[in-house]
Motif scaffolding. Sequence first.
Motif, short mmCIF file in Angstrom:
data_model
loop_
_atom_site.label_atom_id
_atom_site.label_comp_id
_atom_site.label_asym_id
_atom_site.label_seq_id
_atom_site.Cartn_x
_atom_site.Cartn_y
_atom_site.Cartn_z
N SER A 107 -12.38 -31.83 2.55
CA SER A 107 -12.44 -33.26 2.87
C SER A 107 -11.88 -33.56 4.25
O SER A 107 -12.38 -34.42 4.97
CB SER A 107 -11.66 -34.06 1.82
OG SER A 107 -12.26 -33.92 0.55
N THR A 108 -10.81 -32.83 4.63
CA THR A 108 -10.20 -33.02 5.94
C THR A 108 -9.91 -31.66 6.55
O THR A 108 -9.81 -30.65 5.85
CB THR A 108 -8.89 -33.82 5.84
OG1 THR A 108 -7.91 -33.03 5.15
CG2 THR A 108 -9.10 -35.14 5.09
N GLY A 129 -15.32 -33.43 5.97
CA GLY A 129 -15.62 -34.85 5.92
C GLY A 129 -15.90 -35.32 4.51
O GLY A 129 -15.98 -34.53 3.57
N PRO A 130 -16.05 -36.63 4.34
CA PRO A 130 -16.34 -37.17 3.01
C PRO A 130 -17.70 -36.72 2.51
O PRO A 130 -18.59 -36.37 3.30
CB PRO A 130 -16.29 -38.69 3.23
CG PRO A 130 -16.54 -38.88 4.70
CD PRO A 130 -15.95 -37.67 5.37
N ARG A 131 -17.87 -36.74 1.21
CA ARG A 131 -19.11 -36.28 0.58
C ARG A 131 -20.28 -37.19 0.94
O ARG A 131 -20.15 -38.40 1.01
CB ARG A 131 -18.93 -36.23 -0.94
CG ARG A 131 -20.13 -35.76 -1.70
CD ARG A 131 -19.77 -35.53 -3.16
NE ARG A 131 -19.35 -36.76 -3.81
CZ ARG A 131 -20.19 -37.59 -4.44
NH1 ARG A 131 -21.49 -37.33 -4.48
NH2 ARG A 131 -19.73 -38.67 -5.02
N THR A 152 -27.98 -34.50 0.24
CA THR A 152 -27.53 -33.38 -0.58
C THR A 152 -26.05 -33.52 -0.88
O THR A 152 -25.22 -33.62 0.03
CB THR A 152 -27.80 -32.06 0.15
OG1 THR A 152 -29.19 -31.99 0.47
CG2 THR A 152 -27.42 -30.88 -0.71
N ALA A 153 -25.69 -33.48 -2.17
CA ALA A 153 -24.34 -33.84 -2.59
C ALA A 153 -23.27 -32.87 -2.12
O ALA A 153 -22.11 -33.26 -1.95
CB ALA A 153 -24.29 -33.93 -4.12
N PRO A 192 -21.25 -32.57 3.70
CA PRO A 192 -20.50 -33.74 4.14
C PRO A 192 -21.45 -34.84 4.61
O PRO A 192 -22.64 -34.61 4.84
CB PRO A 192 -19.66 -33.20 5.30
CG PRO A 192 -20.42 -32.02 5.81
CD PRO A 192 -21.09 -31.42 4.61
N GLU A 193 -20.90 -36.02 4.76
CA GLU A 193 -21.71 -37.20 5.05
C GLU A 193 -22.54 -37.04 6.33
O GLU A 193 -23.71 -37.45 6.38
CB GLU A 193 -20.78 -38.41 5.17
CG GLU A 193 -21.49 -39.75 5.21
CD GLU A 193 -20.50 -40.89 5.15
OE1 GLU A 193 -20.70 -41.80 4.33
OE2 GLU A 193 -19.51 -40.86 5.93
N HIS A 194 -21.97 -36.42 7.35
CA HIS A 194 -22.68 -36.34 8.64
C HIS A 194 -23.86 -35.37 8.59
O HIS A 194 -24.68 -35.35 9.52
CB HIS A 194 -21.71 -35.98 9.77
CG HIS A 194 -21.18 -34.57 9.71
ND1 HIS A 194 -20.11 -34.22 8.92
CD2 HIS A 194 -21.58 -33.43 10.34
CE1 HIS A 194 -19.86 -32.93 9.06
NE2 HIS A 194 -20.73 -32.42 9.91
N LEU A 195 -23.96 -34.55 7.53
CA LEU A 195 -25.10 -33.65 7.38
C LEU A 195 -25.98 -34.04 6.19
O LEU A 195 -26.89 -33.30 5.82
CB LEU A 195 -24.62 -32.20 7.20
CG LEU A 195 -23.89 -31.56 8.39
CD1 LEU A 195 -23.44 -30.16 8.03
CD2 LEU A 195 -24.81 -31.53 9.61
#
Length: 480
Positions: free
Chosen positions: A385-386, A412-414, A419-420, A423-426
């Motif tokens: 997550s971080t 990063g955040p989910r 795709t679960a 991370p959010e940026h991918l």
Amino acid sequence: MGSTTDRASVASSARGRAVHDPSRGPSRGPGPAWALAVVVAANVLVVLVLWASNGNPGELLDGSGPALTSFGRLAGLLASCFLLLQVLAMARIPWVERAVGQDRVARWHRLLGFTSIVLLLTHALAVALGYTLVDRAGFRGELWTIVTTFPGVLLATAATALFVMIALTSMRWARRRLRYESWHLLHLYAYLGAGLALPHQLWTGADFLASPLATAYWWTLYGLALASVLVFRIGRPFVLSRRHRLTVSRVVRETPDVLSVWVSGPRLAHLPVAAGQFFVLRFRTGPGWTRGHPFSLSAAPTPEALRFTFGTRGDDGERLAGLTPGTDVLVEGPFGRLVPGVRTRPGIVAVAGGLGITPLVSLLQDAARTPGTAGPQATLVRRTSTAADQPLAADVAHLVRTGALRVVDLVGPRSTTGTAWLPEHLGHLPGPAALRELVPDLDACDVYVAGAAPWAEAVAADARAAGVPGSALHVERFAW
């Protein structure tokens, strides 16, 4: 408590002589997925044949009352069969676990459990309705009469209530609200439930005692379940613990919520353990020490020590956080097929979510220290997550410095839109495409995945879609 240098030196010392490793030798994946289905289907067929041989099918044509009663008895027999198979499934029989895989056995355990509860309730309702129609009585009165006057039925009712409680606490929404320790304690009542159900079958179960063959089958199934629990859940761990006399030798605080514990013993070199496996441990200190905890090896095993790294946020967290050197350890295991010997390709890709990195670090250390097994440079895909939330960072850094490992960090955040497991940026990338972009040599590698169950299942699904065959995909789901 230990420094970063201390932790890195452990990874380096893992290059020494290994503990006896049962995973060496020809690579072999888990047995066929249908093996457990065949066992269950064979037992269902036996139950149906025995039920039919007692003249029950004819009652299906004798009117709604006898038909419901006969159908209810069949549901009860199948429920008993599934409950006993469920006990066998989680008795931790070593050759079953090695042949089929603990994750498959656990999934069948849950399926058999929920199915048996449905059949138990169907049994009670159908028999009560059947007697109501035959006696032309009220349903509630008839049900009360059956429960309070039929031999063994009151005990069976208590058993059913226990099983319903266990089923409810096993549902995903309930597990999210329960600590593992609380859930595990509740599920020990399953053994009590199985024992309470037996008198009912003996005293009022006509199909249980209908013929010598039926009696032999049911007593054999009950006997196997009882013997498996006594031998593999109680006897084998006791003997293993007495033989190896393991104690805590070192404790290191990795983060405020993560602890590494080294366990050693005079006969540790003779313990058959492989990198990537897990044990159920009981640390004999403080109230609640009898509760077992499943912990993965977080370093390649050596004859001197085994390392386990785990979080301390659970019900038992405060006690575990206070562990000190010299504490006695009772041990069950090892378990798990996330081992070096199942590899079918020269390279390794390790995909870790959170503390799922623990068994993967032990695998990567084993590959780096064992001549001829490392293959191309291994890749670790590390999901956190971080950037600060990276357990065993020193061990990973050491493998990178020696050239044995390439690390791809997904921080990063989910993702909530794509795709679960990314991370959010991918999140905009399809999972299979993302995996191939992150690991260009994917086709030359076995893929090892470890993490929380939904996350690990999402990674595994995308790996299959990316062309990774089942023989080269090895998954450990952190679930209970």
